[in-house]
Design a protein around this motif. Structure first.
Motif, PDB file in Angstrom:
ATOM      1  N   PHE A   1       0.869  -1.193   0.000  1.00  0.00           N
ATOM      2  CA  PHE A   1       0.000   0.000   0.000  1.00  0.00           C
ATOM      3  C   PHE A   1       0.899   1.234   0.000  1.00  0.00           C
ATOM      4  N   ASP A   2       0.717   2.072  -0.977  1.00  0.00           N
ATOM      5  CA  ASP A   2       1.637   3.194  -1.186  1.00  0.00           C
ATOM      6  C   ASP A   2       0.772   4.455  -1.283  1.00  0.00           C
ATOM      7  N   TYR A   3       0.476   5.037  -0.108  1.00  0.00           N
ATOM      8  CA  TYR A   3      -0.469   6.165  -0.124  1.00  0.00           C
ATOM      9  C   TYR A   3       0.000   7.341   0.725  1.00  0.00           C
ATOM     10  N   ALA A   4       1.236   7.266   1.264  1.00  0.00           N
ATOM     11  CA  ALA A   4       1.678   8.335   2.170  1.00  0.00           C
ATOM     12  C   ALA A   4       1.752   9.689   1.466  1.00  0.00           C
ATOM     13  N   HIS A   5       1.823   9.663   0.131  1.00  0.00           N
ATOM     14  CA  HIS A   5       1.931  10.920  -0.624  1.00  0.00           C
ATOM     15  C   HIS A   5       0.567  11.589  -0.818  1.00  0.00           C
TER      16      HIS A   5
ATOM     17  N   TYR B   1      12.978   3.482 -16.235  1.00  0.00           N
ATOM     18  CA  TYR B   1      12.484   4.594 -15.409  1.00  0.00           C
ATOM     19  C   TYR B   1      13.428   4.974 -14.284  1.00  0.00           C
ATOM     20  N   SER B   2      13.353   6.270 -13.957  1.00  0.00           N
ATOM     21  CA  SER B   2      14.210   6.807 -12.900  1.00  0.00           C
ATOM     22  C   SER B   2      13.514   6.794 -11.546  1.00  0.00           C
ATOM     23  N   THR B   3      12.227   6.497 -11.542  1.00  0.00           N
ATOM     24  CA  THR B   3      11.495   6.427 -10.285  1.00  0.00           C
ATOM     25  C   THR B   3      11.714   5.045  -9.663  1.00  0.00           C
ATOM     26  N   SER B   4      11.329   4.890  -8.383  1.00  0.00           N
ATOM     27  CA  SER B   4      11.549   3.592  -7.719  1.00  0.00           C
ATOM     28  C   SER B   4      10.647   2.523  -8.305  1.00  0.00           C
ATOM     29  N   TYR B   5       9.440   2.918  -8.584  1.00  0.00           N
ATOM     30  CA  TYR B   5       8.477   1.988  -9.172  1.00  0.00           C
ATOM     31  C   TYR B   5       8.079   2.505 -10.555  1.00  0.00           C
ATOM     32  N   ALA B   6       7.527   1.610 -11.369  1.00  0.00           N
ATOM     33  CA  ALA B   6       6.996   2.037 -12.668  1.00  0.00           C
ATOM     34  C   ALA B   6       5.909   3.088 -12.479  1.00  0.00           C
ATOM     35  N   SER B   7       5.238   3.046 -11.342  1.00  0.00           N
ATOM     36  CA  SER B   7       4.095   3.927 -11.080  1.00  0.00           C
ATOM     37  C   SER B   7       4.487   5.299 -10.526  1.00  0.00           C
ATOM     38  N   GLY B   8       5.796   5.544 -10.367  1.00  0.00           N
ATOM     39  CA  GLY B   8       6.270   6.729  -9.638  1.00  0.00           C
ATOM     40  C   GLY B   8       5.603   8.035 -10.032  1.00  0.00           C
ATOM     41  N   LEU B   9       5.339   8.209 -11.305  1.00  0.00           N
ATOM     42  CA  LEU B   9       4.751   9.460 -11.785  1.00  0.00           C
ATOM     43  C   LEU B   9       3.423   9.786 -11.083  1.00  0.00           C
TER      44      LEU B   9
ATOM     45  N   PHE C   1       0.813  13.254  -8.629  1.00  0.00           N
ATOM     46  CA  PHE C   1      -0.588  13.655  -8.796  1.00  0.00           C
ATOM     47  C   PHE C   1      -1.426  13.218  -7.598  1.00  0.00           C
ATOM     48  N   LYS C   2      -0.737  12.766  -6.560  1.00  0.00           N
ATOM     49  CA  LYS C   2      -1.405  12.371  -5.294  1.00  0.00           C
ATOM     50  C   LYS C   2      -2.395  11.240  -5.513  1.00  0.00           C
ATOM     51  N   ILE C   3      -2.039  10.360  -6.417  1.00  0.00           N
ATOM     52  CA  ILE C   3      -2.930   9.224  -6.708  1.00  0.00           C
ATOM     53  C   ILE C   3      -2.514   8.055  -5.810  1.00  0.00           C
ATOM     54  N   PRO C   4      -3.439   7.485  -5.036  1.00  0.00           N
ATOM     55  CA  PRO C   4      -3.061   6.336  -4.217  1.00  0.00           C
ATOM     56  C   PRO C   4      -2.645   5.162  -5.108  1.00  0.00           C
ATOM     57  N   ILE C   5      -1.649   4.427  -4.627  1.00  0.00           N
ATOM     58  CA  ILE C   5      -1.111   3.323  -5.435  1.00  0.00           C
ATOM     59  C   ILE C   5      -1.127   2.045  -4.602  1.00  0.00           C
ATOM     60  N   VAL C   6      -1.549   0.969  -5.222  1.00  0.00           N
ATOM     61  CA  VAL C   6      -1.413  -0.330  -4.571  1.00  0.00           C
ATOM     62  C   VAL C   6      -0.595  -1.213  -5.505  1.00  0.00           C
ATOM     63  N   HIS C   7       0.578  -1.619  -5.025  1.00  0.00           N
ATOM     64  CA  HIS C   7       1.383  -2.580  -5.785  1.00  0.00           C
ATOM     65  C   HIS C   7       0.919  -3.962  -5.331  1.00  0.00           C
ATOM     66  N   VAL C   8       0.708  -4.839  -6.257  1.00  0.00           N
ATOM     67  CA  VAL C   8       0.206  -6.146  -5.811  1.00  0.00           C
ATOM     68  C   VAL C   8       0.765  -7.277  -6.670  1.00  0.00           C
TER      69      VAL C   8
ATOM     70  N   ARG D   1     -13.950  10.242  -5.808  1.00  0.00           N
ATOM     71  CA  ARG D   1     -14.080  10.691  -7.203  1.00  0.00           C
ATOM     72  C   ARG D   1     -12.746  11.156  -7.767  1.00  0.00           C
ATOM     73  N   ARG D   2     -11.732  10.333  -7.489  1.00  0.00           N
ATOM     74  CA  ARG D   2     -10.385  10.652  -7.986  1.00  0.00           C
ATOM     75  C   ARG D   2      -9.712   9.401  -8.530  1.00  0.00           C
ATOM     76  N   ASP D   3      -8.605   9.633  -9.232  1.00  0.00           N
ATOM     77  CA  ASP D   3      -7.871   8.521  -9.848  1.00  0.00           C
ATOM     78  C   ASP D   3      -7.292   7.571  -8.791  1.00  0.00           C
ATOM     79  N   PHE D   4      -7.127   6.334  -9.204  1.00  0.00           N
ATOM     80  CA  PHE D   4      -6.518   5.314  -8.351  1.00  0.00           C
ATOM     81  C   PHE D   4      -5.638   4.454  -9.250  1.00  0.00           C
ATOM     82  N   LEU D   5      -4.535   3.940  -8.691  1.00  0.00           N
ATOM     83  CA  LEU D   5      -3.648   3.130  -9.536  1.00  0.00           C
ATOM     84  C   LEU D   5      -3.335   1.779  -8.899  1.00  0.00           C
ATOM     85  N   ILE D   6      -3.537   0.738  -9.673  1.00  0.00           N
ATOM     86  CA  ILE D   6      -3.115  -0.606  -9.245  1.00  0.00           C
ATOM     87  C   ILE D   6      -1.882  -0.981 -10.056  1.00  0.00           C
ATOM     88  N   ASP D   7      -0.796  -1.225  -9.352  1.00  0.00           N
ATOM     89  CA  ASP D   7       0.439  -1.650 -10.018  1.00  0.00           C
ATOM     90  C   ASP D   7       0.479  -3.174  -9.911  1.00  0.00           C
TER      91      ASP D   7
END
Ligand SMILES: Cc1ncc(C[n+]2csc(CCOP(=O)(O)OP(=O)(O)O)c2C)c(N)n1
Length: 938
Positions: free
Chosen positions: A141-145, A384-392, A396-403, A426-432
């Motif tokens: 769960f990656d949501y601290a941002h 990619y230069s970010t830690s995860y592929a989803s870094g971008l 945008f303050k989008i919650p990310i769940v890597h699974v 009512r906002r974007d969400f990302l599943i990695d």
């Protein structure tokens, strides 16, 4: 304040703040700073200051910090990779890093850890262990941002409560196994039946299908009416088969690629596309939902803004006057990305940037990164230069769940959480979704050439179906025979379908209807003067108490009487546009106009949105006049071309009955959207049977402003023009623009085509473009305007100059015009479709022609010349020789100096009227006879 009064977590917090203050007094607020200045905390190491529980402060601080670290960084230690790479971890996840031990934790109450895990635990140790299971298991769960506290709390609660875990009783477990089996068997069948054929298999990310099931069912249960999916090649056939319910027979027939079906397509100017680009539509679960997959090109991620635009259109109610209403709950966009493409392609960032903007917001897109940990042959470190592929997405303050894609239950939990978050906030969400790629990039590719170690592991790795079936068998939920039975069932279905396949019958290509001939030319677009006057009065009525800017008020004064004299040339470009829009709205066609700074207009001419000079309050006349029967919306766009054009294209194809217009700041900037033009706008009809009617307003014209503010690059539009796939207009009067816009609105449902308009800059205020009210009432759009002055002396005309757009005004403004009575000038207002009949008529009107000139401002290798040349040659035949007048070939569209521009422009105009001299000393203008191209018929 007595700082020693704090105990427990509060004391820990005070100590932490104090430590921050010691390192940097400025880092705490002034009140806290004052309190700390006169306070010395006791040293926890020596004085054993006790809490109410009896534990020392530093242990409490350590425990609280450990819990916080696990919540923030636990994902770094999560087991996300099915093929077993070691998580990078983080030192802060161990008690030691916080100066404490497991024994310390065992002495502490669970409350120190906080949250739901604490409520069911007997000690901090137990609570921390539960946190580790939540945050360091197979989900990260990656949501601290996420900066909104309410959202962050909700996400924490959602993760720690486990309330989104799917029910896993016998019925649900078996159904999930059945679905995963169906996904796998489909790929196995294709692999066996069509060895080596490219299909971009889903294998390694098989759970993507049940993940989509879960999201779509959640949406259907909440009343969502449209789900719009955008995805690239990976797993597309499987999603088409199992989510869009595209019949197996149709997919198998496409693999056979029957020759007679191909022939059929070519006969109709219909090229089609490879099978893994096609889209589809289906009824969704519970019947009330439509699921669409947008067709997309190979250009990875390019479909993103298109799908988001489609979702915006599907959720927008535009049938009532005023501002349209957006109902986000009725529409859900889902974007499936590649793990190399998501961070690599700028269009992703452009699309994410639209997600919270008025006019573009879709109430949240659910993103899934189909993360197979490789991009063709490139490794993550190369991609990619970010830690995860989803870094971008973090920015945008989008919650990310890597699974981990090998844990179907965790994946379904991620899917359910994604839907609930989207529905609630009512906002974007990302599943990695992290899996692997079972084969090479395509099925004929050898992955071990470049990823030998990875593929040793992949080859030895059981499929997710194997793993899940074993788990269920071990649990006693299902027998091994029943699990094998599921494989047989799905294999039999495919084998039977294949056995009875008739490719010629089952191959279904969406052949577009033929373009109706001649409708555009006959469309009536005049509006009775009385109606124009009523509408104009309504548009220029001022709302009570609204203070207009003084200059704008004067303009409105003038506008109130602008239609008084029917034959007076009083109508300028901006008025013509507003009256066209208003009459289109009064006809019941909604309008959406977007682009950079369109509300005012780049050249401060439009003023579709007024701002009260005292309060800043906004007034939009086109949303507020009584004759309107449909909605009007206008938005200054983000500073993007590729993203916003993709968005408007999607909006347009989803709701083709609305007039959708995008305006460039300067036409030149449209080349930032070349992918959207080439891959969607101009070829979408030939590839996928789409019928776009998007309008592009592209300021164009050589006025000395330099290479980046002169040309909308019409040559590129013309290069893509074939099979009547677009209209390209360069018109020169306000009335022409009025009729053009009205014609486009009238053709939306009967003869839709994308419309590119080269619009004026200096001509916006030039008296030569003015039209009379009568022109709006009586006229219609003319593809060619002949020389009205020359008509009286046709026999004396030796030269016919054909030109387009602003250069015409340069020609007729020249003092040479009056004396050059043997030169006629005709304007080609429509460049494509080539106005053959109208031009023939003009040419035939001059019996004594010695030459016909194509004159343009652009260099010879740009503008319309190279497109026009063979067409004009064919048209002219032996009647008269063709001559080119324009700038010489050039790598840059225009001069970088205004003075040099003026010199060239002057020579250009002189050459038009000069029948003898062709020298143009010192200028880059060329006047040359054209040698006939041989066999250049089009
Ligand atoms: C804009 C663009 N550039 C390059 C390519 C060529 N290409 C096709 S697939 C691919 C790799 C994509 O990797 P990833 O995003 O991880 O998706 P995967 O194929 O692994 O699912 C590349 C470079 C392309 N299709 N589009």
């Amino acid at each position: 304040m007595n700082l020693d009064q704090f105990a427990g977590i509060n004391a820990a917090y005070v100590l932490e703040l104090y430590e921050r203050y010691r390192q940097d007094p400025e880092s705490v607020d002034p009140a806290t700073r004052d309190a700390f200045e006169s306070w010395t905390p006791s040293d926890p190491a020596t004085t054993d200051r006790t809490l109410t529980s009896g534990a020392s402060l530093h242990v409490v601080v350590g425990a609280a910090n450990l819990a916080e670290s696990i919540r923030r960084y636990g994902h770094l230690a999560a087991h996300l990779d099915p093929i077993g790479s070691t998580p990078i971890g983080d030192p802060s996840l161990s008690p030691r890093a916080h100066g404490i031990t497991d024994d310390d934790l065992k002495q502490l109450p669970a409350a120190v850890v906080g949250g739901l895990v604490a409520e069911s635990s007997n000690s901090a140790f137990e609570a921390i262990e539960k946190l580790r299971r939540v945050y360091c298991g197979t989900t990260g769960f990656d949501y601290a941002h996420v900066f909104v506290p309410e959202e962050r709390d909700w996400l924490r609660n959602a993760a720690e409560s486990g309330r989104f875990l799917p029910p896993m009783d016998e019925k649900h477990s078996t159904a999930l196994l059945d679905r995963i089996t169906q996904v796998e068997v489909f790929e196995r069948f294709l692999h066996r039946t069509f060895p080596g054929k490219t299909r971009f298999s889903i294998e390694g990310l098989d759970v993507m299908v049940p993940v989509l099931d879960e999201i779509i069912c959640g949406a259907a249960d909440s009343g969502t009416r449209h789900t719009l999916i955008g995805m690239a090649h990976r797993g597309r056939l499987n999603v088409l088969a199992h989510i869009l319910q595209k019949p197996y027979a149709q997919i198998l027939a496409e693999f056979k690629d029957p020759v007679n079906a191909q022939t059929l397509r070519l006969d109709q100017g219909w090229m089609g596309d490879v099978k893994y680009h096609a889209g589809a539509r289906a009824a969704g679960p519970r019947g009330q939902m439509h699921i669409s997959m947008a067709p997309n090109p190979s250009h990875l991620e390019a479909v993103n803004p298109v799908v988001v635009g489609m979702a915006r259109a599907a959720g927008t109610v535009a049938s009532a006057p005023g501002k349209p209403r957006f109902e986000g709950a009725s529409t859900l966009p889902i974007l499936i990305h590649g793990d190399a493409a998501f961070p690599g392609q700028g269009i992703v960032a452009e699309t994410l940037n639209l997600s919270r903007l008025a006019g573009y917001d879709t109430d949240g897109t659910i993103h899934i990164i189909a993360n197979n940990q490789v991009g063709f042959t490139a490794t993550p470190a190369e991609s990619y230069s970010t830690s995860y592929a989803s870094g971008l997405a973090r920015g945008f303050k989008i919650p990310i769940v890597h699974v981990n894609a090998d844990d179907p239950i965790a994946c379904l939990e991620a899917a359910r959480l994604a839907w609930e978050y989207r529905a609630r906030f009512r906002r974007d969400f990302l599943i990695d979704l992290i899996g692997y790629r079972r084969h090479g990039h395509n099925e004929g590719d050898e992955p071990a050439f470049t990823q030998p170690v990875m593929y040793k592991k992949v080859n030895a790795h059981p499929t997710v179906r194997d793993l899940f079936a074993k788990t269920l068998v071990a649990q006693g939920t299902i027998t091994a025979e029943a699990a094998d039975g599921l494989v047989k069932k799905h294999m039999t279905t495919l084998e039977q379908t294949f056995a009875s396949l008739k490719p010629e019958r089952d191959f279904v290509a969406p052949i577009p209807e033929p373009v109706p001939a001649g409708i555009a030319g006959k469309t009536q677009t005049g509006v009775p003067l009385s109606r124009l006057r009523d509408i104009n009065d309504a548009l220029n009525a001022s709302p009570d108490g609204f203070s207009f800017h003084k200059k704008l008020e004067r303009g409105r004064e003038r506008r109130r009487t602008i239609l008084n004299a029917p034959n007076e040339r009083s109508i300028d470009w901006a008025t013509a546009e507003e009256l066209a829009f208003a009459t289109v709205l009064a006809d019941g066609v909604p309008i959406r106009l977007t682009g950079e700074d369109v509300e005012r207009g780049t050249f401060s001419h439009r003023h579709a949105v007024f701002h009260d000079a005292n309060t800043g309050k906004v007034f939009i006349p086109l949303q507020d006049f009584s004759q309107a029967k449909a909605s009007f919306e206008i938005h200054n766009s983000a500073l993007s071309e590729n993203g916003v054009i993709g968005f408007e294209f999607g909006y347009n194809i989803q709701e083709p009955g609305r007039l959708v217009i995008w305006e460039a700041q300067y036409g030149d900037f449209i080349n930032g959207a070349q992918v959207m033009l080439d891959q969607f706008v101009t070829s979408g009809r030939a590839k996928w049977g789409l019928k776009p009617s998007l309008v592009f307003l592209l300021p164009h014209g050589y006025e000395g402003a330099g290479p980046e503010h002169s040309s909308a690059r019409p040559e590129r539009i013309l290069q893509a023009a074939a099979d009547i796939n677009l209209r390209l207009i360069n018109c020169t009067t306000a009335a022409q623009y009025f009729h053009l816009l009205r014609r486009q609105a009238a053709l939306l449902t009967i003869d839709p085509l994308p419309l590119f308009v080269l619009t004026p800059k200096s001509l916006l205020r030039n008296p030569h473009v003015l039209s009379s009210p009568r022109d709006l009432e009586e006229g219609r759009f003319q593809s060619v305007i002949e020389d009205a002055d020359a008509r009286t002396q046709v026999k004396g005309i030796k030269r016919l100059v054909l030109c387009s757009g602003k250069v015409y005004v340069d020609l007729i403004s020249s003092e040479r015009r009056a004396t050059a009575t043997n030169v006629a000038i005709a304007r080609v207002e429509q460049l494509y479709p080539f106005p053959k009949a109208a031009l023939t008529e003009v040419i035939e009107g001059y019996p004594a022609l010695e030459d016909v000139v194509w004159l343009q401002e652009e260099p010879e290798n740009m503008g319309a010349w190279e497109f026009m040349r063979p067409l004009l040659e064919e048209l002219l035949g032996e009647r008269a020789p063709l001559r080119y007048i324009g700038r010489t070939r050039s790598s840059s569209p225009s001069e970088g100096s205004s003075a040099w521009h003026q010199l060239n422009q002057k020579v250009l105009v002189e050459q038009a009227f000069d029948l003898d001299s062709h020298a143009s000393e010192g200028s880059m203008v060329l006047s040359k006879p054209v040698r006939r191209l041989t066999g250049s018929k089009r």
